[in-house]
Structures are given as C-alpha cells and as structure tokens.
Design an enzyme around this catalytic site. Structure first.
Site, PDB file in Angstrom:
ATOM      1  N   SER A 154       0.848  -1.192   0.000  1.00  0.00           N
ATOM      2  CA  SER A 154       0.000   0.000   0.000  1.00  0.00           C
ATOM      3  C   SER A 154       0.880   1.237   0.000  1.00  0.00           C
ATOM      4  CB  SER A 154      -0.891   0.000   1.256  1.00  0.00           C
ATOM      5  OG  SER A 154      -1.514   1.258   1.443  1.00  0.00           O
ATOM      6  N   TYR A 162      -2.108  -0.371  10.129  1.00  0.00           N
ATOM      7  CA  TYR A 162      -2.149  -0.834   8.741  1.00  0.00           C
ATOM      8  C   TYR A 162      -0.834  -0.527   8.025  1.00  0.00           C
ATOM      9  CZ  TYR A 162      -3.699  -1.035   3.846  1.00  0.00           C
ATOM     10  OH  TYR A 162      -3.812  -1.311   2.498  1.00  0.00           O
TER      11      TYR A 162
END
Length: 277
Positions: free
Chosen positions: A134, A147
C-alpha cells in the site's frame, strides 16, 4: 495462486486473469460466500476456488497440496499475496493492541507464510511473487499506524526476497496502490464493533486529551473514506499483470492517481517538509 479473492482487487483480479486465459487458483476466506459463488458462476472452468484463510497454517498447507496435485509436476508461475485488512483508521495512540496484532497477522505474517509455502513451486518455474502492499506501507500517513506498519513490513520482506530469490530466477514485486474502492473498508457492523472496542479501551486521560468531538469525528472520516477512493481498479490490475508477464518487471509499482507523489516528497525532501505536506 491468488489470496483474498472474495472481494475488491482480488476478486476483480481473479476474473481479469481468468478472462485472459490464465489458470487461476483463487483463494477465498469463505468458500461458500457470495464472492466465491460469483467467481464460480462468472468465470471459466479453469478457475479453481480454494478455501484459504492465510492466518491458518492448516488451510495454507491444504491449498498448497491442492495446487500441487492439480499442477502435477509443473511449476506455479505466480503467487499474488493480495489478502489484507485495514483496521479502524484512527491515531496510533488510540488503536487497541488487537488492531495492531490483527493487521500484522493478516497483512504480514499471512503473506509470509503463503510465500514460504509456495516458493518451491515458483522455483520450478522461475516464476513471480507479487505482494500487494500500500501507499501507506511506503510513507507514514496519519491514522494508519497499524495498517501502514504491517504493509511496510510486507514491503521490506518483498525487497529482501527480491534480492535473495534472484539466484533462482524468481522475480519479486511490491504493489503500492493509492486509494481504491476495494471492499477492504469493511461493513458497518465491523466498524461498529471495532469502534466500540476502541472506545471501551481508552483511558480517561487519553479520551480527555483528544476530546469527544475529535473521537466522534473518526467515524465521519470513515464514512467519507469511500468517496476519496477511485472506483476503477484497472490501474492496479494492469500493474499486477505487468509484474506477472514482463520479462523485467519493476520491483515497485505505484498504480493510481498521485500514488508516487507522497513517496517522492518523502524520499527527496526533509522530513519536516513531508510532515507539513
């Protein structure tokens, strides 16, 4: 072999690769769920749906045995570690430890175990390992401590594997998409549960320091998150396809509008400027 095919990028990628003639092993969290049923209904007979909770060593091993049996003595060309969880987007101090552990368990440890398990098949074919990281795994972004940390670990793992596995001709790639509407945002019920857990675990002085208005604003941020994400997944699908088929794939892809801009600023500017940005 592809994990996280129930929804989002994994679901779209399974359909896309199947339409191009690939033999797809689509790992899903729920083999009887709507995502799995949709793949069986809409894809060719080549596609094989696998029950694959990547946090379960048993299911990872069973998936490996199934794939090995179907391939017989042939190698596996590609493994795409796509399965992931977001966790409740909130300041790192506010997140309960369970969120950190769950993100690491799925986004990092699960991907590592799948990679280690299937590498013997990739070695046979001199194939490809593609890890869906990501933008938050490449640069620090507020409210994504759990995350982002898990995806940063996955990105570093990808880089080391790229170096170590090159002697067998295995190419390793990390994908750092910007914001896409993937379904990882979860359901209202899931967010309610995570928000409840977050609030119940907050010490009184921490709650006072942040203020009730700020804490309530976290839910508003979450509700607006899908509107900030692009609905068209084709840039991500194209990057994965290039990583799988190109003679010399890139070590890092940044699909999506502006995905490379924060990374460039972070790498090329003083930290105070990036933090201000």
């Amino acid at each position: 072999m592809l994990s996280g095919s129930d929804t989002g990028i994994g679901h779209a990628l399974a359909k896309y690769l199947d339409s191009l003639g690939f033999v797809v092993f689509a790992g899903v969290l729920n083999k009887d769920g709507p995502g799995a049923e949709e793949l069986r209904r809409s894809c060719s007979q080549r596609l094989c749906v696998l029950q694959l909770d990547i946090t379960s060593t048993t299911q990872v091993q069973e998936a490996f045995l199934t794939v090995s049996e179907k391939l017989q003595n042939a190698g596996l060309w590609g493994v795409v570690n796509n399965a992931g969880v977001l966790g409740f987007p909130a300041d790192g101090e506010l997140l309960p430890m369970s969120t950190y552990r769950h993100c690491m368990e799925v986004n990092f440890f699960g991907a590592v175990e799948v990679s280690k398990t299937f590498l013997p098949l990739l070695r046979k074919s001199q194939g490809r390992l593609v890890n869906m990281s990501s933008m938050a795994g490449g640069v620090p972004l507020p409210r994504y401590a759990a995350y982002g940390a898990s995806k940063a670990a996955l990105s570093m793992f990808s880089g080391v594997m790229r170096q170590e596995l090159s002697k067998w001709g295995i190419k390793v790639t990390a994908i750092h998409p910007s914001g896409f509407r993937t379904g990882i945002e979860g359901t209202a019920e899931q967010w309610d549960q995570q928000e409840k857990e977050l609030m119940e675990n907050l010490p009184a002085d921490t709650r006072q320091a942040y203020g009730e208005e700020y804490l309530l604003g976290l839910r508003n941020y979450l509700l607006h998150l899908p509107s900030l994400c692009a609905p068209d997944l084709s840039p991500v699908l194209g990057s994965v396809l290039h990583a799988l088929l190109a003679r010399s794939p890139q070590g890092l892809y940044t699909p999506g509008r502006g995905a490379y801009i924060p990374l460039c600023i972070f790498c090329c500017s003083p930290l105070w400027f990036y933090d201000f940005f």
